[in-house]
Write an enzyme that holds these catalytic residues in place. Structure first.
Site, PDB file in Angstrom:
ATOM      1  N   THR A  64      -4.401 133.684  89.214  1.00  0.00           N
ATOM      2  CA  THR A  64      -4.289 132.257  88.887  1.00  0.00           C
ATOM      3  C   THR A  64      -3.085 131.624  89.588  1.00  0.00           C
ATOM      4  O   THR A  64      -2.075 132.300  89.840  1.00  0.00           O
ATOM      5  CB  THR A  64      -4.120 132.096  87.362  1.00  0.00           C
ATOM      6  OG1 THR A  64      -3.753 130.746  87.060  1.00  0.00           O
ATOM      7  CG2 THR A  64      -3.036 133.001  86.796  1.00  0.00           C
ATOM      8  N   ASP A  65      -3.167 130.323  89.796  1.00  0.00           N
ATOM      9  CA  ASP A  65      -2.007 129.603  90.362  1.00  0.00           C
ATOM     10  C   ASP A  65      -0.842 129.552  89.364  1.00  0.00           C
ATOM     11  O   ASP A  65       0.286 129.213  89.736  1.00  0.00           O
ATOM     12  CB  ASP A  65      -2.395 128.193  90.820  1.00  0.00           C
ATOM     13  CG  ASP A  65      -2.964 127.302  89.718  1.00  0.00           C
ATOM     14  OD1 ASP A  65      -3.045 127.741  88.553  1.00  0.00           O
ATOM     15  OD2 ASP A  65      -3.333 126.148  90.035  1.00  0.00           O
ATOM     16  N   GLU A  66      -1.119 129.892  88.100  1.00  0.00           N
ATOM     17  CA  GLU A  66      -0.034 129.820  87.104  1.00  0.00           C
ATOM     18  C   GLU A  66       1.052 130.867  87.357  1.00  0.00           C
ATOM     19  O   GLU A  66       2.143 130.763  86.807  1.00  0.00           O
ATOM     20  CB  GLU A  66      -0.601 129.969  85.692  1.00  0.00           C
ATOM     21  CG  GLU A  66      -1.624 128.900  85.402  1.00  0.00           C
ATOM     22  CD  GLU A  66      -1.757 128.517  83.944  1.00  0.00           C
ATOM     23  OE1 GLU A  66      -0.958 128.989  83.122  1.00  0.00           O
ATOM     24  OE2 GLU A  66      -2.660 127.731  83.641  1.00  0.00           O
ATOM     25  N   LYS A 102      -0.586 137.716  83.900  1.00  0.00           N
ATOM     26  CA  LYS A 102      -1.318 137.711  85.175  1.00  0.00           C
ATOM     27  C   LYS A 102      -0.388 138.107  86.327  1.00  0.00           C
ATOM     28  O   LYS A 102      -0.806 138.796  87.263  1.00  0.00           O
ATOM     29  CB  LYS A 102      -1.930 136.334  85.443  1.00  0.00           C
ATOM     30  CG  LYS A 102      -3.004 135.912  84.459  1.00  0.00           C
ATOM     31  CD  LYS A 102      -4.244 136.786  84.475  1.00  0.00           C
ATOM     32  CE  LYS A 102      -5.154 136.510  85.621  1.00  0.00           C
ATOM     33  NZ  LYS A 102      -6.446 137.267  85.509  1.00  0.00           N
TER      34      LYS A 102
HETATM   35  O1  DAU Z   1      -4.485 126.872  86.711  1.00  0.00           O
HETATM   36  C1  DAU Z   1      -5.438 127.871  86.434  1.00  0.00           C
HETATM   37  C2  DAU Z   1      -5.471 128.063  84.956  1.00  0.00           C
HETATM   38  O2  DAU Z   1      -6.166 126.964  84.397  1.00  0.00           O
HETATM   39  C3  DAU Z   1      -6.118 129.366  84.512  1.00  0.00           C
HETATM   40  O3  DAU Z   1      -5.393 130.446  85.002  1.00  0.00           O
HETATM   41  C4  DAU Z   1      -6.145 129.425  82.994  1.00  0.00           C
HETATM   42  O4  DAU Z   1      -6.773 130.595  82.560  1.00  0.00           O
HETATM   43  C5  DAU Z   1      -6.873 128.223  82.463  1.00  0.00           C
HETATM   44  O5  DAU Z   1      -6.866 128.254  81.038  1.00  0.00           O
HETATM   45  C6  DAU Z   1      -6.254 126.947  82.989  1.00  0.00           C
HETATM   46  O6  DAU Z   1      -4.946 126.750  82.413  1.00  0.00           O
HETATM   47  P1  DAU Z   1      -4.414 125.315  81.948  1.00  0.00           P
HETATM   48  O7  DAU Z   1      -3.402 125.498  80.904  1.00  0.00           O
HETATM   49  O8  DAU Z   1      -4.038 124.472  83.133  1.00  0.00           O
HETATM   50  O9  DAU Z   1      -5.785 124.716  81.369  1.00  0.00           O
HETATM   51  P2  DAU Z   1      -6.127 123.912  80.034  1.00  0.00           P
HETATM   52  O10 DAU Z   1      -7.564 123.526  80.152  1.00  0.00           O
HETATM   53  O11 DAU Z   1      -5.706 124.625  78.813  1.00  0.00           O
HETATM   54  O12 DAU Z   1      -5.234 122.627  80.187  1.00  0.00           O
HETATM   55  C7  DAU Z   1      -5.337 121.790  81.303  1.00  0.00           C
HETATM   56  C8  DAU Z   1      -4.347 120.662  81.149  1.00  0.00           C
HETATM   57  O13 DAU Z   1      -4.730 119.842  80.041  1.00  0.00           O
HETATM   58  C9  DAU Z   1      -2.934 121.117  80.843  1.00  0.00           C
HETATM   59  O14 DAU Z   1      -2.013 120.253  81.497  1.00  0.00           O
HETATM   60  C10 DAU Z   1      -2.825 120.987  79.345  1.00  0.00           C
HETATM   61  C11 DAU Z   1      -3.698 119.777  79.045  1.00  0.00           C
HETATM   62  N1  DAU Z   1      -4.375 119.816  77.733  1.00  0.00           N
HETATM   63  C12 DAU Z   1      -5.038 120.944  77.372  1.00  0.00           C
HETATM   64  C13 DAU Z   1      -5.682 121.023  76.157  1.00  0.00           C
HETATM   65  C14 DAU Z   1      -6.421 122.286  75.767  1.00  0.00           C
HETATM   66  C15 DAU Z   1      -4.337 118.715  76.900  1.00  0.00           C
HETATM   67  O15 DAU Z   1      -3.734 117.660  77.227  1.00  0.00           O
HETATM   68  N2  DAU Z   1      -4.965 118.781  75.688  1.00  0.00           N
HETATM   69  C16 DAU Z   1      -5.636 119.894  75.283  1.00  0.00           C
HETATM   70  O16 DAU Z   1      -6.192 119.907  74.151  1.00  0.00           O
END
Ligand code: DAU
Length: 349
Positions: free
Chosen positions: A127-129, A155
């Site tokens: 992942t880019d993380e 990761k």
């Molecule tokens: O960047 C790649 C990564 O993308 C993967 O390695 C991870 O497994 C995957 O879960 C994802 O991580 P993020 O933390 O970026 O994805 P998430 O969908 O949880 O959140 C995306 C963005 O949205 C982040 O800035 C947090 C924000 N968010 C997330 C949730 C769940 C919100 O504002 N509200 C929310 O309820």
């Protein structure tokens, strides 16, 4: 390469990868190995049941070495593509245990199996993380790994093992570092499917913090194609970024998503931010582009396709958004929303 084992193949990206590869390579055969945790779902593979080159689904844990060895021997596997992982950042903040076990120890087991059974390749999906937040410029593969969440650290740990096994034992391992994926079969705890399914039901969309965080959202099949290119043209021992140049602010993503669904912006609810929330990710994918990869979708196209898939596939997500999911939702969001209400009341008072 002939017989591929897709670990984590019943998850979001793994199941899309299997579908993609079956179409691309008429001579390859596939076995899916998946523990079926809360995100692993046989519904993700349902349309492929009975496909003559999808040989078998085997339920198992990548941490279970004898079980992995058994499936490799039984199906004469020569290549493993590893999607198996705990992936949700918010869950890793609440409890990191499963992340360390599956993401780190599980990757170690796969490396051992590839080494001892002398397989052709392990491709590890990262992942880019692992780069941590990127305030200026874009991450290149030689940048330091500066993981900031327990998930990202697990990761990064797995990647270091991949590097070490290549250096020490010459294990043929390649790594891809993908940006955020969107598309069919993504478990609705990630922001895009969560917001789509909430909006369809006229429920609030919980935006973390100020919503100005930046993510390079990509269509999942573009990511799958990037992995394919690395499998066939990548150099063992190397890592490759897989992400679009286009970057999107979360709030802009939310506005577009609501517009696509014809829903009002009043559904947006700002809630307490994620601790240690990475402000921005940004990938330079020139190394992969030099091997011939180019994403086929803009962010707008990717989001529209994703929205339409969730609209058409309520049978898939309504089942999920009950049971364990409800419990998780309460744990992750209840205090957040309450805290914001309290802060607003304080400001007003
Ligand atoms: O960047 C790649 C990564 O993308 C993967 O390695 C991870 O497994 C995957 O879960 C994802 O991580 P993020 O933390 O970026 O994805 P998430 O969908 O949880 O959140 C995306 C963005 O949205 C982040 O800035 C947090 C924000 N968010 C997330 C949730 C769940 C919100 O504002 N509200 C929310 O309820």
């Amino acid at each position: 390469m002939r017989n591929l084992l897709i670990t984590g193949g019943a998850g979001f990206i793994g199941s899309n990868f299997l579908r993609y590869m079956l179409e691309q390579y008429p001579h390859y055969r596939f076995v899916v190995y998946d523990v079926l945790n809360y995100r692993g779902n046989l519904d993700n593979l349902r349309d492929l049941d009975g496909h003559p080159r999808y040989l078998a689904f085997v339920r198992g844990d990548i941490c279970d070495r004898p079980a992995v060895e058994k499936v490799v021997r039984e199906y004469d596997v020569d290549t493993i593509v590893n999607f198996a992982a705990e992936t949700h950042v918010d869950r890793s903040i609440i409890d990191a245990d499963a992340f360390i076990r599956t993401d780190v120890y599980g990757t170690y087991v796969l490396l051992e199996v590839v080494k001892d059974l002398r397989l052709e390749r392990l491709h590890h999906v990262s992942t880019d993380e692992v780069y941590g937040e990127v305030l200026d410029g874009s991450s290149v593969e030689t940048d330091k790994l500066e993981a900031r969440s327990p998930y990202a650290a697990s990761k990064a740990g797995a990647e270091l093992l991949c590097q070490a096994y290549h250096t020490t034992y010459n294990v043929p391992v390649t790594v891809t570092r993908g940006a955020n994926n969107i598309g069919p079969y993504q478990y609705p705890e990630n922001v895009v499917p969560l917001f789509i399914t909430n909006a369809i039901d006229d429920l609030p969309l919980p935006v973390y913090g100020d919503g100005r965080q930046v993510r390079p959202y990509q269509y999942v099949l573009d990511h799958c194609q990037g992995i394919d290119v690395v499998l066939h043209h990548g150099t063992p021992g190397e890592a490759y970024n897989v992400g679009p140049d286009q970057e999107t602010v979360n709030l802009d993503m939310t506005y577009l998503l609501l517009d696509l669904l014809g829903k009002p912006r009043s559904l947006i609810q700002f809630v307490t931010d994620r601790p240690g929330h990475d402000r921005r990710y940004s990938l330079n994918s020139d190394k992969l582009k030099a091997l011939g990869w180019e994403p086929a979708h803009t962010f707008e196209q990717a989001l529209e396709k994703t929205v339409r898939w969730y609209e058409a596939n309520e049978w898939w997500w309504r089942k999920i958004k009950s049971g364990e999911y409800k419990e998780w939702y309460r744990r992750n969001y209840e205090d957040r929303a309450a805290l914001v209400r309290e802060l607003r009341a304080d400001d007003a008072g």
